[in-house]
Design a protein around this motif. Structure first.
Motif, short mmCIF file in Angstrom:
data_model
loop_
_atom_site.label_atom_id
_atom_site.label_comp_id
_atom_site.label_asym_id
_atom_site.label_seq_id
_atom_site.Cartn_x
_atom_site.Cartn_y
_atom_site.Cartn_z
N ARG A 166 0.84 -1.20 0.00
CA ARG A 166 0.00 0.00 0.00
C ARG A 166 0.87 1.24 0.00
O ARG A 166 1.95 1.26 0.60
N PHE A 167 0.37 2.30 -0.64
CA PHE A 167 1.09 3.57 -0.69
C PHE A 167 0.13 4.68 -1.04
O PHE A 167 -1.01 4.44 -1.43
N ALA A 168 0.62 5.92 -0.90
CA ALA A 168 -0.13 7.09 -1.34
C ALA A 168 0.65 7.81 -2.42
O ALA A 168 1.89 7.83 -2.40
N VAL A 169 -0.07 8.40 -3.35
CA VAL A 169 0.51 9.29 -4.34
C VAL A 169 0.03 10.69 -3.98
O VAL A 169 -1.17 10.95 -3.92
N ASN A 170 0.99 11.58 -3.68
CA ASN A 170 0.71 12.95 -3.28
C ASN A 170 1.05 13.87 -4.45
O ASN A 170 2.23 14.00 -4.81
N HIS A 175 -8.29 12.04 -1.82
CA HIS A 175 -8.40 13.15 -0.88
C HIS A 175 -8.15 14.45 -1.63
O HIS A 175 -7.01 14.78 -1.95
N LEU A 176 -9.23 15.17 -1.96
CA LEU A 176 -9.11 16.51 -2.52
C LEU A 176 -9.10 17.47 -1.34
O LEU A 176 -10.04 17.49 -0.55
N THR A 177 -8.05 18.25 -1.21
CA THR A 177 -7.93 19.11 -0.03
C THR A 177 -8.43 20.51 -0.34
O THR A 177 -8.72 20.85 -1.49
N GLU A 178 -8.49 21.33 0.70
CA GLU A 178 -8.86 22.73 0.51
C GLU A 178 -7.84 23.45 -0.34
O GLU A 178 -8.07 24.54 -0.83
N HIS A 179 -6.68 22.82 -0.57
CA HIS A 179 -5.62 23.43 -1.37
C HIS A 179 -5.76 23.10 -2.85
O HIS A 179 -4.88 23.41 -3.63
N VAL A 180 -6.87 22.47 -3.22
CA VAL A 180 -7.03 22.03 -4.60
C VAL A 180 -7.03 23.21 -5.57
O VAL A 180 -6.72 23.05 -6.74
N GLU A 217 -0.77 19.97 2.39
CA GLU A 217 -0.99 20.91 1.30
C GLU A 217 -0.80 20.32 -0.09
O GLU A 217 -0.61 21.06 -1.06
N ALA A 218 -0.85 18.99 -0.20
CA ALA A 218 -0.84 18.39 -1.54
C ALA A 218 -2.14 18.78 -2.23
O ALA A 218 -3.18 18.97 -1.58
#
Length: 172
Positions: A80-84, A151-156, A122-123
């Motif tokens: 498992r991993f995340a792509v930022n 995960h779409l952040t507020e920094h999108v 902040e990704a």
């Protein structure tokens, strides 16, 4: 039916100049990501510019990893991993995670996702993934991953970082 590539006589015998090839690839802008995992061996991560969508059903993405990577074998074992996807202001972070000797995590803001992956603060967007398959391709491995969460952040609204002509920049 399967199609197999058969090189022509000209391309089979031609030797391409590696520097010319690198410069030509560099003329095409690519997004910059940091691939991360929290494994039994601790936090691992690396900068990756080869990232793309593969499928909506099932939800798949792909990254391309150098076979000489010391981080990816640890991630492969973890599965498992995340792509930022980095924002334009993350240039120093991208460089830090590209270095082999740097303590990549020192001073790096992050949090765990519900799936347990480290998500970079902040990704622009992050993807929690599990390895679906791998394809050996020359000096790289193409890793196809099933997307478990997005995960779409507020920094999108920030511009994503791109890499072109050996420099980082934002998309306006």
């Amino acid at each position: 039916m399967s199609l197999a590539a058969t090189p022509s006589v000209e391309t089979a015998t031609a030797t391409l100049d590696a520097d010319l090839l690198k410069r030509s690839f560099g003329a095409y802008p690519s997004g910059i990501t940091i691939v991360t995992a929290d494994t039994a061996n601790g936090l691992v991560g690396f900068t990756c510019q080869a990232f793309f969508s593969v499928s909506l059903e099932p939800p798949l993405l792909a990254i391309s990893v150098m076979n000489s990577s010391s981080s990816y074998p640890v991630i492969r074992d973890h599965q498992r991993f995340a792509v930022n996807v980095l924002a334009e202001h993350h240039a120093e972070l991208a460089l830090k995670f590209a270095r082999k000797t740097a303590d990549r995590w020192e001073g790096t803001g992050w949090r765990h996702s519900a799936c347990g992956s480290p998500l970079i603060d902040e990704a622009v967007v992050t993807y929690d993934c599990e390895i679906w398959s791998e394809v050996q391709a020359g000096d790289h491995t193409i890793v196809i991953a099933r997307i478990l969460d997005v995960h779409l952040t507020e920094h999108v609204k920030r511009a994503p970082m791109v890499y072109v002509d050996s420099r980082f920049c934002g998309v306006k």
